[in-house]
Each structure stands twice: as C-alpha cells, then as structure tokens.
Enzyme design. Structure first.
Site, PDB file in Angstrom:
ATOM      1  N   ARG A   9     -22.148  -0.338 -52.438  1.00  0.00           N
ATOM      2  CA  ARG A   9     -21.133  -0.600 -53.447  1.00  0.00           C
ATOM      3  C   ARG A   9     -20.965   0.639 -54.330  1.00  0.00           C
ATOM      4  O   ARG A   9     -21.923   1.380 -54.582  1.00  0.00           O
ATOM      5  CB  ARG A   9     -21.522  -1.791 -54.324  1.00  0.00           C
ATOM      6  CG  ARG A   9     -20.391  -2.183 -55.291  1.00  0.00           C
ATOM      7  CD  ARG A   9     -20.818  -3.235 -56.292  1.00  0.00           C
ATOM      8  NE  ARG A   9     -19.739  -3.417 -57.288  1.00  0.00           N
ATOM      9  CZ  ARG A   9     -19.919  -3.882 -58.502  1.00  0.00           C
ATOM     10  NH1 ARG A   9     -21.118  -4.232 -58.919  1.00  0.00           N
ATOM     11  NH2 ARG A   9     -18.897  -4.001 -59.329  1.00  0.00           N
ATOM     12  N   HIS A  10     -19.759   0.841 -54.827  1.00  0.00           N
ATOM     13  CA  HIS A  10     -19.462   1.991 -55.678  1.00  0.00           C
ATOM     14  C   HIS A  10     -20.252   1.967 -56.990  1.00  0.00           C
ATOM     15  O   HIS A  10     -20.776   0.925 -57.410  1.00  0.00           O
ATOM     16  CB  HIS A  10     -17.961   2.056 -55.987  1.00  0.00           C
ATOM     17  CG  HIS A  10     -17.476   0.879 -56.790  1.00  0.00           C
ATOM     18  ND1 HIS A  10     -17.652   0.767 -58.150  1.00  0.00           N
ATOM     19  CD2 HIS A  10     -16.812  -0.236 -56.410  1.00  0.00           C
ATOM     20  CE1 HIS A  10     -17.130  -0.363 -58.580  1.00  0.00           C
ATOM     21  NE2 HIS A  10     -16.612  -0.994 -57.538  1.00  0.00           N
ATOM     22  N   GLY A  11     -20.291   3.112 -57.665  1.00  0.00           N
ATOM     23  CA  GLY A  11     -20.950   3.225 -58.960  1.00  0.00           C
ATOM     24  C   GLY A  11     -20.149   2.585 -60.083  1.00  0.00           C
ATOM     25  O   GLY A  11     -19.017   2.132 -59.900  1.00  0.00           O
ATOM     26  N   ARG A  59     -13.101   5.129 -56.818  1.00  0.00           N
ATOM     27  CA  ARG A  59     -14.458   4.778 -57.271  1.00  0.00           C
ATOM     28  C   ARG A  59     -15.413   4.664 -56.089  1.00  0.00           C
ATOM     29  O   ARG A  59     -16.609   4.920 -56.223  1.00  0.00           O
ATOM     30  CB  ARG A  59     -14.440   3.498 -58.101  1.00  0.00           C
ATOM     31  CG  ARG A  59     -13.915   2.248 -57.426  1.00  0.00           C
ATOM     32  CD  ARG A  59     -13.798   1.129 -58.460  1.00  0.00           C
ATOM     33  NE  ARG A  59     -13.355  -0.151 -57.918  1.00  0.00           N
ATOM     34  CZ  ARG A  59     -12.092  -0.528 -57.767  1.00  0.00           C
ATOM     35  NH1 ARG A  59     -11.120   0.319 -58.108  1.00  0.00           N
ATOM     36  NH2 ARG A  59     -11.778  -1.724 -57.300  1.00  0.00           N
ATOM     37  N   GLU A  83     -11.289  -3.381 -52.271  1.00  0.00           N
ATOM     38  CA  GLU A  83     -11.730  -4.600 -52.933  1.00  0.00           C
ATOM     39  C   GLU A  83     -10.702  -5.711 -52.742  1.00  0.00           C
ATOM     40  O   GLU A  83      -9.546  -5.471 -52.384  1.00  0.00           O
ATOM     41  CB  GLU A  83     -11.940  -4.321 -54.431  1.00  0.00           C
ATOM     42  CG  GLU A  83     -12.438  -5.494 -55.271  1.00  0.00           C
ATOM     43  CD  GLU A  83     -13.757  -6.059 -54.787  1.00  0.00           C
ATOM     44  OE1 GLU A  83     -13.772  -6.672 -53.701  1.00  0.00           O
ATOM     45  OE2 GLU A  83     -14.765  -5.924 -55.508  1.00  0.00           O
ATOM     46  N   HIS A 145     -16.807  -2.170 -52.039  1.00  0.00           N
ATOM     47  CA  HIS A 145     -16.735  -2.870 -53.318  1.00  0.00           C
ATOM     48  C   HIS A 145     -17.504  -4.190 -53.240  1.00  0.00           C
ATOM     49  O   HIS A 145     -17.726  -4.725 -52.150  1.00  0.00           O
ATOM     50  CB  HIS A 145     -15.280  -3.125 -53.687  1.00  0.00           C
ATOM     51  CG  HIS A 145     -14.437  -1.892 -53.604  1.00  0.00           C
ATOM     52  ND1 HIS A 145     -14.152  -1.103 -54.692  1.00  0.00           N
ATOM     53  CD2 HIS A 145     -13.821  -1.296 -52.541  1.00  0.00           C
ATOM     54  CE1 HIS A 145     -13.404  -0.080 -54.315  1.00  0.00           C
ATOM     55  NE2 HIS A 145     -13.191  -0.172 -53.009  1.00  0.00           N
TER      56      HIS A 145
END
Length: 207
Positions: A9-11, A59, A83, A145
């Site tokens: 998952r993204h930061g 992202r 997402e 996401h």
C-alpha cells in the site's frame, strides 16, 4: 516452482491524516509518506523482486520509486490498480460523509462510486496479468491502495463476497504477500511491515 506477489500500500498522504476519501483523486505523499516509502523499500529490496508494477496515481507510483531505485527495476504502470472510486465522496471527511449520506455511510456505498465486486475483479485481473509475466520463482511487487489491495486479495483467494470483511485493512506502506503454486493462491502475510496501528483508508467507514 511457486511465484510470489507482494501487495504494497502507498505511503501516507495529507488526506489520510485528515480522514478524507481519496479514491481516484491524485493526492501526493506527505513527508511521512515519503519516509515510509524509503523504509519499505529498504526492507522489500532484500526479497529481490523481479518486477514492480504500480497504480497510475502518484501516491502509489512515488511509493514505488525508492524500491525501483534500490533494485534497478523499471516501474510498470497499470490503471486497473487504482483505488476504489469514491464518486460524490472523494475529498470529503468521514464526518461530512456521515452527515450527508447516513444510510449510504452505514453500507459504505458512495453515490456514483465503484461497487466492491468490480474493484475486486479489476485488481485481481491486473495482478494475474502481471503475474503471468513472471518467471518461475519470480517476485512481483504491486504498489496500490488499501481497499483495492484487500478486495483484490479476497478475489484471488476465492473468498465469497460475504466473507471479504474477514481481511483487515492495510496501514500506509504495509504489505501483504501472496504465493501461487500448483494448488492455487495462499496468503503468507497480511498488513506486514509495522506494528498494529489504526488504519486510515478508503476501505471502511471506520478506516
């Protein structure tokens, strides 16, 4: 031989901190998110990934960059790893959503948003397409996401939709590991990389 997929998952973003529904909105990482991406890259590089593919939202892509730098791998981009679309809710806080759409909020069904089953199909389909490009023994890192990853994993594991909620959400820059062999898919790790903490995500009304 088996093939493994790491779903990262993204930061963190400012909208994560503010508990805003991000969906398809293209929000950048904040300073914390950049640091999280660097840390995750330092750990995941040790697994010697052979391919990296990212959502087209920045992202996610910017989370993939440090890992690509450490491993000298190209980042492939796939829009199907985006997402879950939030329709009318994108950019709104959970409090604003609950006040404006109390019935939809309880079901977590955004007006004009994507159906979870559709998200599960497109994300799982993307993972399968890229997995097919791996050599035996290869390791694919998918940078995506929170809701997208959870739904895609549930679909790959063959869980009936009424049981998808048994999989918890992922923290920022946490990951899950899937392995495929002759018997099918197994979930080896879920929400790994950090100690348990509250998850801020588009995944549930309590995220």
């Amino acid at each position: 031989m088996s093939r493994r997929v790491v779903c990262l998952r993204h930061g963190q973003t400012v909208w994560n901190v503010e508990h805003r529904f991000q969906g398809h909105s293209d929000i950048a990482l904040n300073e914390v998110g950049v640091a999280q991406a660097e840390r995750a890259a330092s750990l995941l590089a040790a697994l010697r990934p052979t391919m990296i593919v990212s959502s087209d939202l920045r992202r996610a892509y910017d989370t993939a960059v440090p890992l690509a730098r450490l491993t000298n791998l190209e980042i492939f981009v796939d829009k199907d790893l985006r997402e879950r679309g939030g329709g009318a809710w994108e950019g709104l806080t959970r409090e604003e959503i609950k006040a404006g759409w109390p019935v939809e909020y309880e079901k977590w069904e955004a007006p004009g948003g994507e159906d979870p089953a559709d998200v599960a199909e497109r994300v799982a389909g993307a993972i399968l397409r890229w997995r097919a490009k791996l050599d035996d023994g290869g390791l694919l890192v998918v940078v995506s996401h929170g809701a997208a990853i959870r739904l895609g994993i549930a679909r790959l594991l063959g869980l009936p939709q009424e049981l998808w909620s048994v999989l918890g959400g992922l923290g920022n820059c946490s990951w899950s590991v899937l392995e495929e062999d002759a018997k099918g898919w197994r979930l080896l790790e879920h929400n790994a990389g950090t100690l348990p903490e509250p998850v801020s995500s588009d995944d549930t009304p309590n995220g």
